[in-house]
Design an enzyme around this catalytic site. Structure first.
Site, PDB file in Angstrom:
ATOM      1  N   ASN A   9    -110.389  12.758 -43.572  1.00  0.00           N
ATOM      2  CA  ASN A   9    -109.790  13.355 -42.369  1.00  0.00           C
ATOM      3  C   ASN A   9    -109.368  14.780 -42.727  1.00  0.00           C
ATOM      4  OD1 ASN A   9    -108.311  14.115 -40.158  1.00  0.00           O
ATOM      5  ND2 ASN A   9    -106.628  12.653 -40.499  1.00  0.00           N
ATOM      6  N   TRP A  10    -110.141  15.717 -42.246  1.00  0.00           N
ATOM      7  CA  TRP A  10    -109.889  17.120 -42.637  1.00  0.00           C
ATOM      8  C   TRP A  10    -108.694  17.733 -41.916  1.00  0.00           C
ATOM      9  CZ3 TRP A  10    -115.272  20.013 -42.983  1.00  0.00           C
ATOM     10  CH2 TRP A  10    -116.025  19.427 -44.023  1.00  0.00           C
ATOM     11  N   LYS A  11    -108.213  17.074 -40.880  1.00  0.00           N
ATOM     12  CA  LYS A  11    -107.099  17.627 -40.087  1.00  0.00           C
ATOM     13  C   LYS A  11    -107.477  19.049 -39.623  1.00  0.00           C
ATOM     14  CE  LYS A  11    -104.111  14.528 -42.571  1.00  0.00           C
ATOM     15  NZ  LYS A  11    -102.783  14.183 -43.073  1.00  0.00           N
ATOM     16  N   HIS A  94    -103.478   8.541 -35.233  1.00  0.00           N
ATOM     17  CA  HIS A  94    -102.967   9.107 -36.484  1.00  0.00           C
ATOM     18  C   HIS A  94    -101.492   9.447 -36.310  1.00  0.00           C
ATOM     19  CE1 HIS A  94    -102.322  11.748 -39.878  1.00  0.00           C
ATOM     20  NE2 HIS A  94    -103.368  11.159 -40.430  1.00  0.00           N
ATOM     21  N   GLU A  96     -99.814  11.896 -37.120  1.00  0.00           N
ATOM     22  CA  GLU A  96     -99.553  13.267 -36.653  1.00  0.00           C
ATOM     23  C   GLU A  96     -99.759  13.365 -35.138  1.00  0.00           C
ATOM     24  OE1 GLU A  96    -102.167  15.096 -39.519  1.00  0.00           O
ATOM     25  OE2 GLU A  96    -100.791  14.422 -41.077  1.00  0.00           O
ATOM     26  N   GLU A 166    -101.527   3.790 -42.809  1.00  0.00           N
ATOM     27  CA  GLU A 166    -101.077   5.028 -43.441  1.00  0.00           C
ATOM     28  C   GLU A 166     -99.557   5.132 -43.315  1.00  0.00           C
ATOM     29  OE1 GLU A 166    -104.417   8.148 -43.473  1.00  0.00           O
ATOM     30  OE2 GLU A 166    -103.490   8.284 -41.520  1.00  0.00           O
ATOM     31  N   GLY A 172     -99.469  13.302 -47.266  1.00  0.00           N
ATOM     32  CA  GLY A 172     -99.285  14.702 -47.668  1.00  0.00           C
ATOM     33  C   GLY A 172     -98.079  14.932 -48.569  1.00  0.00           C
ATOM     34  N   SER A 212    -101.854  10.152 -49.521  1.00  0.00           N
ATOM     35  CA  SER A 212    -101.889  10.676 -50.889  1.00  0.00           C
ATOM     36  C   SER A 212    -102.842   9.921 -51.818  1.00  0.00           C
ATOM     37  CB  SER A 212    -100.474  10.735 -51.479  1.00  0.00           C
ATOM     38  OG  SER A 212     -99.661  11.613 -50.722  1.00  0.00           O
ATOM     39  N   GLY A 233    -106.855  12.535 -46.747  1.00  0.00           N
ATOM     40  CA  GLY A 233    -106.547  13.857 -46.202  1.00  0.00           C
ATOM     41  C   GLY A 233    -106.886  14.946 -47.210  1.00  0.00           C
ATOM     42  N   GLY A 234    -105.862  15.483 -47.862  1.00  0.00           N
ATOM     43  CA  GLY A 234    -106.020  16.626 -48.767  1.00  0.00           C
ATOM     44  C   GLY A 234    -107.158  16.513 -49.770  1.00  0.00           C
TER      45      GLY A 234
HETATM   46  P1  13P Z   1    -103.177  12.866 -47.434  1.00  0.00           P
HETATM   47  O1  13P Z   1    -104.302  12.172 -48.156  1.00  0.00           O
HETATM   48  O2  13P Z   1    -103.274  14.347 -47.482  1.00  0.00           O
HETATM   49  O3  13P Z   1    -101.846  12.307 -47.799  1.00  0.00           O
HETATM   50  O4  13P Z   1    -103.393  12.512 -45.850  1.00  0.00           O
HETATM   51  C1  13P Z   1    -103.601  11.198 -45.487  1.00  0.00           C
HETATM   52  C2  13P Z   1    -103.978  11.167 -44.052  1.00  0.00           C
HETATM   53  O5  13P Z   1    -103.156  11.445 -43.201  1.00  0.00           O
HETATM   54  C3  13P Z   1    -105.359  10.829 -43.705  1.00  0.00           C
HETATM   55  O6  13P Z   1    -105.493  10.594 -42.344  1.00  0.00           O
END
Ligand code: 13P
Length: 249
Positions: A9-11, A94, A96, A166, A172, A212, A233-234
């Site tokens: 998930n590149w956000k 998600h 967010e 999640e 993050g 993470s 994510g990251g």
């Molecule tokens: P991180 O891997 O950056 O913690 O993000 C997880 C995430 O929200 C994937 O949707």
């Protein structure tokens, strides 16, 4: 069918040029045959990614979608639009989207319905805040998110559902759930799906862990019985770390 899945998930990261750099590098890689690999770039890069990945075993997901099929919804993207650029999977719920954009369970249930009506696969995200875990109400909260957002769907619709657990406190932050905490919650999720539907449906659904996940913790997390992969994510923004995670099963 329960599958091993690693989805990035590149956000709101990577513009077109950065996406292209990633894709060029990704296409040089050799992928394990038993893992479904997915990336979710931003809307603006989906069509480019679709064309670029046509001959490759990488699927695409959108990070969100509107619950209506069309109409006066300035700034929104429909299921039909996504499908027209080659996207068959959408991430919904998600944390967010829930927290920053106020998407509640009622909206998410509508989005799930619209995605399923359009024959898309849904990666449905759930997860508790740190306060919920501290209070010990995390199981209850997860049950509520599932019941309100997902448990109205038919038995057959489960073929097109993937769940991503999640925990918000792990997103993050560099702080992951321990493999035991992930396993405990994934097992619980499977149990309540079995209670509300059937054991067969619960056993067939893929449940991903997100929060993470990094190359150095993926093997342990993916090694848990009820963890079928990750929503990353990251660490999905660089091919090197993404590939290390993909190769962690
Ligand atoms: P991180 O891997 O950056 O913690 O993000 C997880 C995430 O929200 C994937 O949707």
């Amino acid at each position: 069918m329960r599958k091993k899945i690693v989805a990035g998930n590149w956000k709101m990261n990577n513009d077109l040029a950065e996406t292209e750099v990633f894709l060029v590098e990704l296409k040089k890689q050799v992928f394990p045959e038993n893992v479904v690999i997915m990336i979710a770039p931003s809307f603006t890069n989906l069509n480019h990614a679709f064309k670029s990945l046509r001959e490759h075993n990488v699927e695409l997901a959108a990070q969100n979608m509107h619950q209506n099929n069309e109409g006066a919804f300035t700034g929104e993207i429909s299921a039909k639009m996504l499908k027209s650029v080659g996207v068959k999977t959408v991430i919904l719920g998600h944390s967010e989207r829930r927290a920053i954009f106020h998407e509640d369970s009622a909206i998410l249930a509508e989005k799930v319905n619209t995605a399923l009506e359009n024959e898309m696969t849904v990666i449905f995200c759930i997860g508790e805040e740190l306060e919920d875990r501290k209070k010990g109400s995390h199981f209850e909260l997860i049950k509520k998110q599932l019941s309100e957002g997902l448990f109205h769907i038919s038995d057959d619709a489960w073929d097109n559902i993937v769940i991503a657990y999640e925990p918000v406190w792990a997103i993050g932050t560099g702080e992951t759930a321990s493999p035991e905490q992930a396993q405990e919650m994934h097992k619980f999720i499977r149990e309540i799906i079995a209670e509300n539907y059937s054991k067969a449906i619960a056993d067939n659904v893929s449940i991903l862990y997100g929060g993470s996940v990094k190359p150095d913790n993926a093997t342990e997390i993916f090694g848990q019985d009820d963890v079928d992969g990750g929503l990353i994510g990251g660490a999905s923004l660089k091919v090197d770390s993404f590939m290390k995670i993909i190769n962690s099963f």
